[in-house]
Write a protein that holds these residues in place. Sequence first.
Motif, short mmCIF file in Angstrom:
data_model
loop_
_atom_site.label_atom_id
_atom_site.label_comp_id
_atom_site.label_asym_id
_atom_site.label_seq_id
_atom_site.Cartn_x
_atom_site.Cartn_y
_atom_site.Cartn_z
N ALA A 28 -55.52 -44.89 50.93
CA ALA A 28 -54.95 -44.80 49.59
C ALA A 28 -54.18 -43.73 48.90
CB ALA A 28 -56.43 -44.82 48.61
N ALA A 29 -54.57 -42.66 49.76
CA ALA A 29 -53.70 -41.32 49.50
C ALA A 29 -52.17 -41.37 49.95
CB ALA A 29 -54.21 -39.88 50.13
N PHE A 30 -51.89 -42.20 50.88
CA PHE A 30 -50.60 -42.56 51.41
C PHE A 30 -50.14 -43.20 50.45
CE2 PHE A 30 -47.98 -45.65 53.58
CZ PHE A 30 -46.83 -44.43 54.26
N LEU A 31 -50.73 -44.36 49.82
CA LEU A 31 -49.98 -45.48 48.91
C LEU A 31 -49.66 -44.55 47.62
CD1 LEU A 31 -52.11 -48.47 49.72
CD2 LEU A 31 -49.74 -48.14 50.79
N ASP A 32 -50.66 -43.87 47.21
CA ASP A 32 -50.15 -43.06 46.01
C ASP A 32 -48.98 -42.26 46.12
OD1 ASP A 32 -52.48 -44.14 44.84
OD2 ASP A 32 -53.79 -42.40 44.91
N ALA A 33 -48.98 -41.75 47.11
CA ALA A 33 -47.68 -40.69 47.64
C ALA A 33 -46.40 -41.25 47.52
CB ALA A 33 -47.85 -39.96 48.74
N VAL A 34 -46.52 -42.56 48.21
CA VAL A 34 -45.46 -43.41 48.26
C VAL A 34 -44.95 -44.10 47.00
CG1 VAL A 34 -44.46 -45.62 48.98
CG2 VAL A 34 -45.80 -44.18 50.66
N ALA A 35 -45.91 -44.47 46.07
CA ALA A 35 -45.60 -44.82 44.80
C ALA A 35 -45.13 -43.76 43.91
CB ALA A 35 -46.97 -45.34 44.16
N ALA A 36 -45.35 -42.62 44.07
CA ALA A 36 -44.84 -41.47 43.23
C ALA A 36 -43.52 -40.82 43.86
CB ALA A 36 -45.90 -40.39 43.21
N ALA A 37 -43.19 -41.46 45.15
CA ALA A 37 -42.03 -41.08 46.03
C ALA A 37 -41.96 -39.36 46.32
CB ALA A 37 -40.81 -40.97 45.03
N LYS A 38 -43.45 -39.47 46.44
CA LYS A 38 -43.84 -37.79 47.22
C LYS A 38 -43.62 -38.01 48.67
CE LYS A 38 -46.51 -36.20 43.50
NZ LYS A 38 -48.07 -35.67 42.79
N TRP A 39 -42.69 -37.87 49.25
CA TRP A 39 -42.21 -38.17 50.68
C TRP A 39 -43.08 -37.46 51.67
CZ3 TRP A 39 -41.80 -42.96 50.14
CH2 TRP A 39 -40.81 -43.37 48.98
N SER A 40 -43.05 -36.09 51.31
CA SER A 40 -43.52 -35.03 52.05
C SER A 40 -45.15 -35.29 52.34
CB SER A 40 -43.27 -33.72 51.58
OG SER A 40 -43.84 -32.45 52.41
N ASP A 41 -45.76 -35.63 51.10
CA ASP A 41 -47.17 -35.75 51.15
C ASP A 41 -47.46 -37.00 52.02
OD1 ASP A 41 -47.54 -33.66 49.43
OD2 ASP A 41 -47.87 -34.72 47.69
N ALA A 42 -46.71 -38.13 51.89
CA ALA A 42 -46.88 -39.39 52.54
C ALA A 42 -46.57 -39.16 54.03
CB ALA A 42 -46.12 -40.50 52.04
N ALA A 43 -45.59 -38.36 54.26
CA ALA A 43 -45.11 -38.08 55.67
C ALA A 43 -46.34 -37.35 56.61
CB ALA A 43 -43.85 -37.32 55.73
N ARG A 44 -47.26 -36.57 55.82
CA ARG A 44 -48.02 -35.89 56.50
C ARG A 44 -49.00 -36.47 57.11
NH1 ARG A 44 -46.94 -31.45 52.82
NH2 ARG A 44 -48.32 -32.46 51.35
N LEU A 45 -49.32 -37.78 56.62
CA LEU A 45 -50.14 -38.81 56.91
C LEU A 45 -50.05 -39.87 58.12
CD1 LEU A 45 -51.64 -39.40 53.31
CD2 LEU A 45 -52.38 -37.83 54.82
N LEU A 46 -48.83 -39.67 58.36
CA LEU A 46 -48.21 -40.52 59.61
C LEU A 46 -48.40 -39.82 60.93
CD1 LEU A 46 -44.68 -41.73 58.11
CD2 LEU A 46 -46.88 -42.84 58.01
#
Length: 222
Positions: A28-46
Amino acid sequence: MSMFVTVTTTAHAQRIPADTSSAAIVGAAFLDAVAAAKWSDAARLLDFAPLDSLRKLRAGAARSMRASHLTVERLMRMNPDMPRAVAIDQVKRHAKQSRGESILSREFGVDDPDSLLRMPMNAVAQRWLMVHDERWQERELARICKERTPSDSAPRFRVIGTVVDDSVAYVLYDRGETHSAMADALNPLPAKVMFLRRAPDGWSILPRADLIGLPPMVVACG
């Protein structure tokens, strides 16, 4: 033993096992970051390992293609009767076509393999996410097809459920039927599955090509 848990906020919901809960939270945190275009936050979860392998594979292929690029002299050696002006024109066309079909550009938003290999992995992951985002893909279609108007609406992701099986987890989610230009009431986009892998420091998400965004684009204008 596998477990299926439906994400719910009702007061009578059963207690979610810790493993399932943490996997669902990461998803859910990853999807929230993607929706908000917070790429750094989303990338850390990959999970960077498979993405690094893909980067090296694609960069190596691009280097090989660059080493064997078509030149005027090579083309004229293969076709001795070809006028030089024609050879120059064909080489220019070939170079333009090669740039337009760059696999690196489609997958990482970078044309030069050496530049891609020098980038830190967090930056690579961010670029990978950006170019796989549906909003970026729609802007690219609008750029190529001049008459199109891109949609910058943020996706409204919905987590449907989570399955945990030992060190692997699966998060079922959808993007919301009203977001995509490719979906309508009669043909909604299907739900997707996010794959997570558990490591000593927690869950990480596998960067599959279908993780976010549309399927590989086939540009058709008109």
